[in-house]
Motif scaffolding. Structure first.
Motif, PDB file in Angstrom:
ATOM      1  N   LEU A 191      40.071  62.171  41.167  1.00 33.80           N
ATOM      2  CA  LEU A 191      38.744  61.609  40.937  1.00 33.80           C
ATOM      3  C   LEU A 191      37.918  61.570  42.229  1.00 33.80           C
ATOM      4  CD1 LEU A 191      39.445  58.606  38.547  1.00 33.80           C
ATOM      5  CD2 LEU A 191      37.948  60.542  38.093  1.00 33.80           C
ATOM      6  N   MET A 192      38.564  61.231  43.346  1.00 29.76           N
ATOM      7  CA  MET A 192      37.815  61.150  44.606  1.00 29.76           C
ATOM      8  C   MET A 192      37.304  62.530  45.014  1.00 29.76           C
ATOM      9  SD  MET A 192      37.529  58.073  45.377  1.00 29.76           S
ATOM     10  CE  MET A 192      36.810  58.236  46.993  1.00 29.76           C
ATOM     11  N   GLY A 193      38.104  63.573  44.776  1.00 29.47           N
ATOM     12  CA  GLY A 193      37.718  64.913  45.199  1.00 29.47           C
ATOM     13  C   GLY A 193      36.748  65.585  44.243  1.00 29.47           C
ATOM     14  N   GLU A 194      36.955  65.406  42.940  1.00 30.67           N
ATOM     15  CA  GLU A 194      36.142  66.127  41.960  1.00 30.67           C
ATOM     16  C   GLU A 194      34.851  65.385  41.609  1.00 30.67           C
ATOM     17  OE1 GLU A 194      36.662  69.205  40.734  1.00 30.67           O
ATOM     18  OE2 GLU A 194      38.397  69.398  42.028  1.00 30.67           O
ATOM     19  N   ILE A 195      34.881  64.052  41.665  1.00 32.63           N
ATOM     20  CA  ILE A 195      33.720  63.251  41.262  1.00 32.63           C
ATOM     21  C   ILE A 195      33.162  62.469  42.455  1.00 32.63           C
ATOM     22  CG2 ILE A 195      32.890  61.422  39.740  1.00 32.63           C
ATOM     23  CD1 ILE A 195      33.868  63.733  38.097  1.00 32.63           C
ATOM     24  N   GLY A 248      29.674  52.954  59.871  1.00 37.53           N
ATOM     25  CA  GLY A 248      28.850  52.219  60.839  1.00 37.53           C
ATOM     26  C   GLY A 248      28.938  50.730  60.533  1.00 37.53           C
ATOM     27  N   ARG A 249      27.794  50.050  60.392  1.00 35.29           N
ATOM     28  CA  ARG A 249      27.843  48.631  60.032  1.00 35.29           C
ATOM     29  C   ARG A 249      27.843  48.443  58.517  1.00 35.29           C
ATOM     30  NH1 ARG A 249      24.839  47.965  64.833  1.00 35.29           N
ATOM     31  NH2 ARG A 249      22.866  48.372  63.820  1.00 35.29           N
ATOM     32  N   THR A 250      27.658  49.532  57.761  1.00 32.56           N
ATOM     33  CA  THR A 250      27.589  49.429  56.307  1.00 32.56           C
ATOM     34  C   THR A 250      28.987  49.404  55.697  1.00 32.56           C
ATOM     35  OG1 THR A 250      25.555  50.713  56.389  1.00 32.56           O
ATOM     36  CG2 THR A 250      26.609  50.493  54.236  1.00 32.56           C
ATOM     37  N   ARG A 251      29.179  48.557  54.703  1.00 31.17           N
ATOM     38  CA  ARG A 251      30.441  48.514  53.976  1.00 31.17           C
ATOM     39  C   ARG A 251      30.227  49.158  52.620  1.00 31.17           C
ATOM     40  NH1 ARG A 251      31.440  48.399  58.122  1.00 31.17           N
ATOM     41  NH2 ARG A 251      32.526  46.940  59.460  1.00 31.17           N
ATOM     42  N   VAL A 252      31.091  50.096  52.292  1.00 27.53           N
ATOM     43  CA  VAL A 252      30.927  50.881  51.065  1.00 27.53           C
ATOM     44  C   VAL A 252      32.096  50.610  50.124  1.00 27.53           C
ATOM     45  CG1 VAL A 252      30.721  53.203  50.105  1.00 27.53           C
ATOM     46  CG2 VAL A 252      29.734  52.701  52.354  1.00 27.53           C
ATOM     47  N   ASN A 253      31.755  50.294  48.884  1.00 30.86           N
ATOM     48  CA  ASN A 253      32.754  50.029  47.859  1.00 30.86           C
ATOM     49  C   ASN A 253      32.566  51.069  46.751  1.00 30.86           C
ATOM     50  OD1 ASN A 253      34.054  49.126  45.537  1.00 30.86           O
ATOM     51  ND2 ASN A 253      33.485  46.986  45.818  1.00 30.86           N
ATOM     52  N   TYR A 254      33.535  51.947  46.591  1.00 27.78           N
ATOM     53  CA  TYR A 254      33.419  53.000  45.576  1.00 27.78           C
ATOM     54  C   TYR A 254      34.563  52.899  44.576  1.00 27.78           C
ATOM     55  CZ  TYR A 254      32.989  57.403  43.207  1.00 27.78           C
ATOM     56  OH  TYR A 254      32.833  58.337  42.225  1.00 27.78           O
ATOM     57  N   ARG A 255      34.263  53.054  43.296  1.00 26.99           N
ATOM     58  CA  ARG A 255      35.347  53.085  42.318  1.00 26.99           C
ATOM     59  C   ARG A 255      35.009  54.079  41.207  1.00 26.99           C
ATOM     60  NH1 ARG A 255      31.724  48.759  43.428  1.00 26.99           N
ATOM     61  NH2 ARG A 255      30.527  48.614  41.545  1.00 26.99           N
ATOM     62  N   ALA A 256      36.045  54.678  40.700  1.00 24.01           N
ATOM     63  CA  ALA A 256      35.877  55.652  39.617  1.00 24.01           C
ATOM     64  C   ALA A 256      37.007  55.432  38.618  1.00 24.01           C
ATOM     65  CB  ALA A 256      35.939  57.077  40.164  1.00 24.01           C
ATOM     66  N   THR A 257      36.675  55.560  37.338  1.00 23.77           N
ATOM     67  CA  THR A 257      37.727  55.410  36.336  1.00 23.77           C
ATOM     68  C   THR A 257      37.455  56.264  35.108  1.00 23.77           C
ATOM     69  OG1 THR A 257      39.001  53.840  35.008  1.00 23.77           O
ATOM     70  CG2 THR A 257      36.662  53.382  35.221  1.00 23.77           C
ATOM     71  N   LEU A 258      38.526  56.709  34.505  1.00 24.20           N
ATOM     72  CA  LEU A 258      38.458  57.423  33.220  1.00 24.20           C
ATOM     73  C   LEU A 258      38.897  56.499  32.085  1.00 24.20           C
ATOM     74  CD1 LEU A 258      40.239  60.702  34.376  1.00 24.20           C
ATOM     75  CD2 LEU A 258      37.802  60.465  33.888  1.00 24.20           C
ATOM     76  N   ALA A 259      39.102  55.207  32.401  1.00 28.03           N
ATOM     77  CA  ALA A 259      39.633  54.279  31.408  1.00 28.03           C
ATOM     78  C   ALA A 259      38.540  53.506  30.684  1.00 28.03           C
ATOM     79  CB  ALA A 259      40.595  53.295  32.083  1.00 28.03           C
ATOM     80  N   SER A 260      37.319  53.506  31.224  1.00 25.04           N
ATOM     81  CA  SER A 260      36.244  52.709  30.641  1.00 25.04           C
ATOM     82  C   SER A 260      34.905  53.324  31.019  1.00 25.04           C
ATOM     83  CB  SER A 260      36.319  51.270  31.171  1.00 25.04           C
ATOM     84  OG  SER A 260      35.064  50.638  31.054  1.00 25.04           O
ATOM     85  N   MET A 313      41.055  61.492  53.469  1.00 22.71           N
ATOM     86  CA  MET A 313      41.358  60.123  53.910  1.00 22.71           C
ATOM     87  C   MET A 313      41.731  59.275  52.698  1.00 22.71           C
ATOM     88  SD  MET A 313      38.228  59.658  56.628  1.00 22.71           S
ATOM     89  CE  MET A 313      38.535  57.994  57.241  1.00 22.71           C
ATOM     90  N   ALA A 314      40.978  59.441  51.610  1.00 20.75           N
ATOM     91  CA  ALA A 314      41.255  58.671  50.387  1.00 20.75           C
ATOM     92  C   ALA A 314      42.632  59.024  49.845  1.00 20.75           C
ATOM     93  CB  ALA A 314      40.172  58.941  49.346  1.00 20.75           C
ATOM     94  N   GLU A 315      42.971  60.300  49.872  1.00 21.70           N
ATOM     95  CA  GLU A 315      44.268  60.748  49.377  1.00 21.70           C
ATOM     96  C   GLU A 315      45.398  60.168  50.248  1.00 21.70           C
ATOM     97  OE1 GLU A 315      44.348  64.972  48.826  1.00 21.70           O
ATOM     98  OE2 GLU A 315      46.511  64.940  48.469  1.00 21.70           O
ATOM     99  N   ALA A 316      45.180  60.189  51.573  1.00 16.27           N
ATOM    100  CA  ALA A 316      46.195  59.654  52.491  1.00 16.27           C
ATOM    101  C   ALA A 316      46.354  58.144  52.289  1.00 16.27           C
ATOM    102  CB  ALA A 316      45.800  59.960  53.938  1.00 16.27           C
ATOM    103  N   ALA A 317      45.225  57.457  52.056  1.00 14.92           N
ATOM    104  CA  ALA A 317      45.292  56.007  51.833  1.00 14.92           C
ATOM    105  C   ALA A 317      46.084  55.709  50.567  1.00 14.92           C
ATOM    106  CB  ALA A 317      43.879  55.432  51.723  1.00 14.92           C
ATOM    107  N   TYR A 318      45.844  56.511  49.536  1.00 17.31           N
ATOM    108  CA  TYR A 318      46.536  56.321  48.258  1.00 17.31           C
ATOM    109  C   TYR A 318      48.031  56.587  48.406  1.00 17.31           C
ATOM    110  CZ  TYR A 318      48.179  57.622  43.587  1.00 17.31           C
ATOM    111  OH  TYR A 318      48.896  57.743  42.442  1.00 17.31           O
ATOM    112  N   ARG A 319      48.385  57.684  49.081  1.00 20.27           N
ATOM    113  CA  ARG A 319      49.799  58.048  49.204  1.00 20.27           C
ATOM    114  C   ARG A 319      50.551  57.107  50.140  1.00 20.27           C
ATOM    115  NH1 ARG A 319      50.060  61.654  45.806  1.00 20.27           N
ATOM    116  NH2 ARG A 319      48.684  63.462  45.727  1.00 20.27           N
ATOM    117  N   ASN A 320      49.911  56.711  51.245  1.00 22.19           N
ATOM    118  CA  ASN A 320      50.608  55.882  52.241  1.00 22.19           C
ATOM    119  C   ASN A 320      50.392  54.392  52.034  1.00 22.19           C
ATOM    120  OD1 ASN A 320      51.325  58.296  53.498  1.00 22.19           O
ATOM    121  ND2 ASN A 320      49.469  58.296  54.739  1.00 22.19           N
ATOM    122  N   LYS A 321      49.544  54.045  51.046  1.00 21.89           N
ATOM    123  CA  LYS A 321      49.196  52.638  50.833  1.00 21.89           C
ATOM    124  C   LYS A 321      48.792  51.995  52.155  1.00 21.89           C
ATOM    125  CE  LYS A 321      51.993  51.765  46.728  1.00 21.89           C
ATOM    126  NZ  LYS A 321      52.202  53.186  46.398  1.00 21.89           N
TER     127      LYS A 321
END
Lengths: 274, 203
Positions: A151-155, A200-212, A252-260
């Motif tokens: 989802l992070m890569g395709e969307i 930078g100083r901005t905090r970004v919250n991103y989420r994607a789901t195929l469940a809803s 980075m997202a993939e590494a975060a997911y795999r390495n928790k």
């Protein structure tokens, strides 16, 4: 009475001739072809794009540019060797005139300092394609298999690139989680993903789901003076460097997911630090 | 009714064309049925975006704005639908007519529940209605309006056309048991459900 038609008729009306070239090798070898749109499974992009560039063709490549940062860099390096040919990464925020228009508004500074970006893409769908045979079904459903950018890569890549475009910066650090919630068939790719990013100083919250489908898709920039919300229902100029840079965020997202774990980006050495 | 996303029968729904489309896929592997069903619903949504007169970005809205001034090239599928509508108008001697747009507006049926127009308003609108003023050029695949205030509206046929397109996609995936309806007024079924010899619709 039939209202069906053959899509090839469209090209006849448009004054173009259409030939079916049933392999990329024949496409690359054809001297009549000047430019190629690459819309194949992501892991196959690199070989096809390199072959096209080497054969002297312009290339428009769907996002993500490649399945890995290494592949994306290889494409960017090849493009640099052929400066007379155009290579464009198909990132929606760079191509869509509406996004570019809003970009000018955001960059005017009217929002003040952007504190938060809240972005989501929610759609209840299986992400699976139907096919006449099991073999064809496996081929078509590469997005669900190992090696899929997910989802992070395709969307997510389109919305993250939009954030990068408007803020003029990429994440220094990122953490995230993925989970398989609704579609527990034989897939290995998460159907739900959350990412927290430090831009930078901005905090970004991103989420994607195929469940809803709740809330659909949007990107909200909350500034100290004002906020700007961009809603999208449908999918719609980016050079190769931008294509590579946003690819790094997906990695980075993939590494975060795999390495928790939290993943940082070392800007100087262009490396991920976990 | 099952709430398990991976069990059959698969049920899907979509809000489009101002109504609710529902799709039931009877027998087979649920994962495969759902993939085919999602493709069918995506086609209905695509047609809504193309045909709707409520969306200023639709192809039909573009035609309504431009076709009085100049021939407009239309997408091949839409041109087929226009030809089909013309044939129906001819066969029904105008009882079916997609150029009723101006009259629908005069009678307040667009974004409203209806109102009685004045005689002048009705006459003015009526002057811009008539399928014979819709000029189709199959060679260039263009449409042109013969009257300045003409507008086309697929309200009478769009849902059925979308359902036919959805059914065609389901058939292409070899689906043998399915029911698709739009707002319960337009229905198309294939085969029968697993547990019955026919699809039963409410009377």
């Amino acid at each position: 009475m039939s209202t069906t038609y053959d899509r090839r008729d469209f090209f006849k009306t448009a004054g173009a001739t259409l030939a079916l070239l049933l392999s990329e090798r024949r496409l690359v070898e054809s001297s009549a072809v000047e430019a190629v749109v690459v819309a194949t499974p992501t892991p196959t992009h690199k070989d096809i794009v390199l072959a096209c560039l080497n054969a002297g063709k312009h290339v428009y490549c769907e996002a993500p540019l490649a399945g890995s940062v290494g592949d994306a860099r290889a494409i960017a390096e090849a493009a640099a060797r052929f400066p007379k040919q155009v290579l464009q990464a198909g990132l929606q925020g760079r191509a869509n005139a509406l996004y570019r228009h809003v970009s000018r508004f955001v960059k005017s500074g009217v929002l003040g300092e952007v504190a938060l970006v809240n972005a989501q893409w929610s759609k209840k769908e299986s992400w699976r394609r139907a096919a006449p045979t099991p073999e064809r079904e496996r081929e078509l459903n590469w997005r669900l298999a190992d090696g899929s950018p997910g989802l992070m890569g395709e969307i997510g890549i389109h919305q993250i690139d939009l954030v990068a475009q408007y803020l003029g910066a990429y994440p220094n650090a990122l953490t995230g989680f993925g989970s398989l919630v609704a579609w527990r068939d034989d897939r290995s790719v998460p159907d739900t993903a959350v990412c927290l990013m430090d831009v930078g100083r901005t905090r970004v919250n991103y989420r994607a789901t195929l469940a809803s489908s709740f809330g659909n898709a949007y990107t909200v920039f909350q500034g100290s003076n004002f906020l700007q919300s961009i809603r999208t229902n449908t999918p719609p100029n980016c050079n190769e460097d931008l294509g590579v840079r946003v690819q790094t965020v997906v990695s980075m997202a993939e590494a975060a997911y795999r390495n928790k774990a939290l993943v940082r980006f070392d800007e100087k050495n262009r490396k991920l630090l976990t | 009714m099952s709430t398990d996303l991976l069990a059959s029968p698969v049920r899907l729904a979509l809000d489009a064309m101002g109504t609710r489309f529902e799709l039931v896929l009877g027998s087979g592997e649920a994962v495969r049925l759902r993939a085919a069903g999602e493709e069918a619903l995506a086609e209905i949504l695509r047609l809504d975006h193309q045909l709707s007169t409520y969306r200023s970005s639709s192809e039909v809205s573009w035609i309504n704005v431009r076709a009085s001034q100049t021939p407009v090239v239309v997408e091949a599928g839409l041109f087929g639908l226009l030809e089909c509508c013309q044939a129906l108008s001819r066969a029904t001697e105008g009882a079916f007519d997609i150029t009723v747009g101006p009259l629908l507006r005069a009678w307040g049926f667009v974004n409203g529940t209806g109102r009685l127009p004045s005689d002048d308003a009705r006459r003015a609108a009526g002057a811009n209605v008539g399928w014979k003023h819709l000029e189709l050029d199959p060679d260039r695949r263009t449409v042109r309006f013969g009257k300045p205030g003409m507008r086309i509206d697929f309200g009478a046929i769009g849902k059925g056309y979308a359902i036919d397109a959805a059914i065609e996609i389901l058939r292409s995936h070899d689906i043998r048991s399915a029911l698709v309806h739009g707002g319960t007024s337009s229905i198309h079924a294939i085969g029968a459900p697993d547990d019955s010899d026919a699809w039963h619709t409410p009377r």
